[in-house]
Design a protein around this motif. Structure first.
Motif, PDB file in Angstrom:
ATOM      1  N   ASN A 140       5.039  -2.694   8.728  1.00 21.65           N
ATOM      2  CA  ASN A 140       4.687  -0.876   8.331  1.00 21.65           C
ATOM      3  C   ASN A 140       5.382  -0.252   9.719  1.00 21.65           C
ATOM      4  N   GLU A 141       6.230   0.682   8.462  1.00 19.74           N
ATOM      5  CA  GLU A 141       6.836   1.351   9.869  1.00 19.74           C
ATOM      6  C   GLU A 141       6.442   3.172   9.452  1.00 19.74           C
ATOM      7  N   LEU A 142       5.932   3.251   8.524  1.00 23.19           N
ATOM      8  CA  LEU A 142       5.115   4.887   8.421  1.00 23.19           C
ATOM      9  C   LEU A 142       3.706   4.542   8.456  1.00 23.19           C
ATOM     10  N   SER A 143       2.961   3.245   8.422  1.00 26.92           N
ATOM     11  CA  SER A 143       1.975   3.857   9.720  1.00 26.92           C
ATOM     12  C   SER A 143       1.665   2.085  10.118  1.00 26.92           C
ATOM     13  N   PRO A 144       1.377   2.181  11.727  1.00 26.78           N
ATOM     14  CA  PRO A 144       1.340   0.759  12.328  1.00 26.78           C
ATOM     15  C   PRO A 144       0.523  -0.167  11.955  1.00 26.78           C
ATOM     16  N   THR A 145       1.207  -0.679  10.586  1.00 21.72           N
ATOM     17  CA  THR A 145       0.186  -1.689  10.024  1.00 21.72           C
ATOM     18  C   THR A 145       1.472  -3.438  10.848  1.00 21.72           C
ATOM     19  N   LEU A 146       0.408  -4.294   9.858  1.00 19.94           N
ATOM     20  CA  LEU A 146       1.266  -5.445   9.664  1.00 19.94           C
ATOM     21  C   LEU A 146       1.170  -5.973   8.493  1.00 19.94           C
ATOM     22  N   THR A 147       1.593  -6.664   7.311  1.00 17.51           N
ATOM     23  CA  THR A 147       0.751  -6.911   6.182  1.00 17.51           C
ATOM     24  C   THR A 147       0.735  -7.799   5.539  1.00 17.51           C
ATOM     25  N   VAL A 148       0.006  -9.310   5.753  1.00 17.16           N
ATOM     26  CA  VAL A 148       0.162 -10.399   5.539  1.00 17.16           C
ATOM     27  C   VAL A 148       0.053 -10.873   4.234  1.00 17.16           C
ATOM     28  N   LEU A 200       5.773 -13.283  -3.289  1.00 14.72           N
ATOM     29  CA  LEU A 200       4.901 -12.782  -2.712  1.00 14.72           C
ATOM     30  C   LEU A 200       3.554 -11.348  -2.913  1.00 14.72           C
ATOM     31  N   ARG A 201       2.637 -12.754  -2.707  1.00 10.26           N
ATOM     32  CA  ARG A 201       1.554 -11.616  -2.932  1.00 10.26           C
ATOM     33  C   ARG A 201       0.593 -11.418  -1.032  1.00 10.26           C
ATOM     34  N   PRO A 202       0.068  -9.589  -1.495  1.00  8.65           N
ATOM     35  CA  PRO A 202      -0.111  -9.673  -0.261  1.00  8.65           C
ATOM     36  C   PRO A 202      -1.679  -9.637   0.373  1.00  8.65           C
ATOM     37  N   LEU A 203      -2.011  -9.958   1.102  1.00 13.91           N
ATOM     38  CA  LEU A 203      -3.567 -11.291   1.171  1.00 13.91           C
ATOM     39  C   LEU A 203      -3.967  -9.646   2.030  1.00 13.91           C
ATOM     40  N   THR A 204      -3.976  -9.141   3.207  1.00 16.59           N
ATOM     41  CA  THR A 204      -4.584  -8.112   4.694  1.00 16.59           C
ATOM     42  C   THR A 204      -3.578  -7.353   5.074  1.00 16.59           C
ATOM     43  N   GLU A 205      -3.731  -6.964   5.654  1.00 17.63           N
ATOM     44  CA  GLU A 205      -2.986  -5.500   6.458  1.00 17.63           C
ATOM     45  C   GLU A 205      -4.166  -5.731   7.570  1.00 17.63           C
ATOM     46  N   VAL A 206      -3.333  -5.731   8.670  1.00 14.04           N
ATOM     47  CA  VAL A 206      -4.193  -5.114  10.296  1.00 14.04           C
ATOM     48  C   VAL A 206      -2.817  -4.397  10.767  1.00 14.04           C
ATOM     49  N   GLY A 219      -1.163 -19.290   9.757  1.00 14.46           N
ATOM     50  CA  GLY A 219      -0.979 -18.973   8.335  1.00 14.46           C
ATOM     51  C   GLY A 219      -1.642 -17.369   7.864  1.00 14.46           C
ATOM     52  N   ALA A 220      -3.105 -17.655   7.454  1.00 14.95           N
ATOM     53  CA  ALA A 220      -3.380 -15.912   6.914  1.00 14.95           C
ATOM     54  C   ALA A 220      -3.764 -15.375   8.124  1.00 14.95           C
ATOM     55  N   ARG A 237       1.219  -1.423   0.115  1.00 17.76           N
ATOM     56  CA  ARG A 237       0.277   0.407  -0.085  1.00 17.76           C
ATOM     57  C   ARG A 237       1.246   1.371  -0.014  1.00 17.76           C
ATOM     58  N   PRO A 238       0.494   2.272  -0.892  1.00 14.03           N
ATOM     59  CA  PRO A 238       1.022   3.584  -0.689  1.00 14.03           C
ATOM     60  C   PRO A 238       1.414   4.420   0.613  1.00 14.03           C
ATOM     61  N   GLY A 239       2.622   4.682   0.740  1.00 16.19           N
ATOM     62  CA  GLY A 239       3.083   5.297   2.244  1.00 16.19           C
ATOM     63  C   GLY A 239       2.497   4.575   3.494  1.00 16.19           C
ATOM     64  N   SER A 240       2.898   3.372   2.779  1.00 13.58           N
ATOM     65  CA  SER A 240       2.930   1.926   4.202  1.00 13.58           C
ATOM     66  C   SER A 240       4.317   2.606   5.253  1.00 13.58           C
ATOM     67  N   GLY A 241       5.033   2.067   4.204  1.00 15.14           N
ATOM     68  CA  GLY A 241       6.681   2.026   4.702  1.00 15.14           C
ATOM     69  C   GLY A 241       7.247   0.945   5.090  1.00 15.14           C
ATOM     70  N   PRO A 242       7.411  -0.044   4.447  1.00 12.78           N
ATOM     71  CA  PRO A 242       7.695  -1.004   5.042  1.00 12.78           C
ATOM     72  C   PRO A 242       8.944  -1.366   5.603  1.00 12.78           C
ATOM     73  N   ARG A 243       8.942  -1.598   6.630  1.00 13.43           N
ATOM     74  CA  ARG A 243      10.150  -1.609   7.343  1.00 13.43           C
ATOM     75  C   ARG A 243      11.011  -3.645   7.663  1.00 13.43           C
ATOM     76  N   HIS A 244      10.593  -3.507   8.137  1.00 15.87           N
ATOM     77  CA  HIS A 244      10.728  -5.616   8.427  1.00 15.87           C
ATOM     78  C   HIS A 244      10.185  -6.318   7.659  1.00 15.87           C
ATOM     79  N   LEU A 245      10.201  -7.929   7.541  1.00 18.75           N
ATOM     80  CA  LEU A 245       9.453  -8.949   6.747  1.00 18.75           C
ATOM     81  C   LEU A 245       9.379 -10.327   7.994  1.00 18.75           C
TER      82      LEU A 245
END
Length: 343
Positions: A212-220, A230-236, A278-279, A191-199
């Motif tokens: 994600n560092e720039l938005s406090p979320t986790l992309t599954v 790598l296929r993004p499924l959801t963001e929490v 899992g997901a 997602r634009p602006g999410s700012g992924p940091r570590h996986l």
């Protein structure tokens, strides 16, 4: 000496520019996970991230400086000895490193690149890098995303691919390594602006979780090692409620059995626990990190460790096997602590 016969050790990186002591070596209590400092090695500026060779005979460290470098060390009974001089990564501000196919890879935040440095059979480093992969692109969050900022690089569980996480371009690159050169196999947009940091990968090798560092979320994400996809499924969210300002998520760890996932958030000084299937990722609780500005997390021997940069300590937690919730058990004073790895 075989790795399994050694007393357990921890190696803690720190920022020397902020008063850190370099790399701190600590003994690990075999039962309750407590850390006791046994030595320091201060010859490398800002050794902010460390990685241990699989055989435990060599420790590698980045120098997170404008003239970025990587160095190798031999663990001794209570400390470290250099295994050759530092090697330039031909990039600036390396923030992460890992071992992949006979090379040390570094993620260079400042220059937005990933570097491959060959590792000799004895574990020492070649005199120069064999290749530099320069990221391109940007994101919508100025000034943090005006250009690429590679923040992490690591192999996937199959050992076939290296994945680099770029905060500046909101993407994860899946890379191949051949003849010392890295090439991009596929780039996955987040997602634009999410700012992924570590996986972090799930032990089953079919899922990955991007903090994600720039938005406090986790992309599954779904991970397909055969296809290198790598296929993004959801963001929490990683914090309860909406934060009033920047929260700065930082570290992420998946438990060895794959049942739990922990994240650290610096702006809130908390660790968040997720139950994982899992997901499906479900928030299970939030606890204090036991210090200030938790930069990185590690799990070892059923304990969770947080390197708290601004309070200058590493805190450790006993983990409830049923709920995954950490309970603070102690702390070791380490000025400007940035990461911890275990032998």
């Amino acid at each position: 000496m075989a790795r399994g016969t050694r007393p357990r050790q921890a190696f803690i990186g720190s920022f020397t520019a902020a008063g850190g002591r370099g790399i701190v070596t600590a003994a690990v209590h075999p039962d309750h996970g407590a850390l006791t400092a046994t030595g320091t090695t201060d010859g490398l500026p800002d050794p902010s991230w460390l990685a241990l060779a699989p055989d435990g005979d060599t420790l590698y460290a980045v120098s997170e400086s404008a003239d970025g470098a990587v160095a190798a060390y031999r663990p001794t009974g209570g400390g470290l000895v250099p295994a050759g001089p530092p090697v330039s990564v031909d990039g600036s501000g390396p923030t992460h490193l890992s071992l992949f196919r006979g090379h040390v890879l570094t993620a260079n935040y400042g220059s937005g690149s990933v570097t491959a440095v060959p590792v000799r059979p004895d574990g020492t480093l070649a005199r120069r890098a064999s290749g530099v992969l320069r990221h391109t692109g940007s994101g919508p969050r100025a000034p943090r995303q005006q250009g690429p900022h590679a923040h992490q690089v690591q192999p996937d569980p199959s050992g076939r691919w290296a994945v680099s996480v770029d905060l500046g371009t909101d993407s994860v690159r899946v890379c191949a390594l051949a003849d010392g050169a890295l090439t991009v196999h596929r780039e996955t947009a987040l997602r634009p602006g999410s700012g992924p940091r570590h996986l972090a990968f799930h032990p089953d090798g079919t899922h990955a979780y991007v903090l994600n560092e720039l938005s406090p979320t986790l992309t599954v994400c779904r991970w397909d090692a055969g296809d290198g996809a790598l296929r993004p499924l959801t963001e929490v969210p990683v914090l309860p409620g909406a934060p009033s300002g920047d929260a700065y998520p930082s570290g992420i760890v998946v438990s060895p059995d794959g049942r739990f996932l922990w994240t650290a958030t610096r702006g809130a000084d908390v660790l968040t626990v997720f139950a994982v299937e899992g997901a499906t990722v479900r928030p299970a609780g939030t606890v204090s990190c036991g210090g200030h500005w938790p930069r990185a997390l590690a799990e070892a021997g059923g304990h969770l460790y947080a390197a708290n940069e601004r309070s200058g300590d590493v805190t450790w937690f006993a983990v409830d096997r049923r709920t995954g919730l950490p309970r603070r058990a102690g702390a070791l004073r380490v000025p400007a602590a940035s990461c911890v790895v275990f032998a």
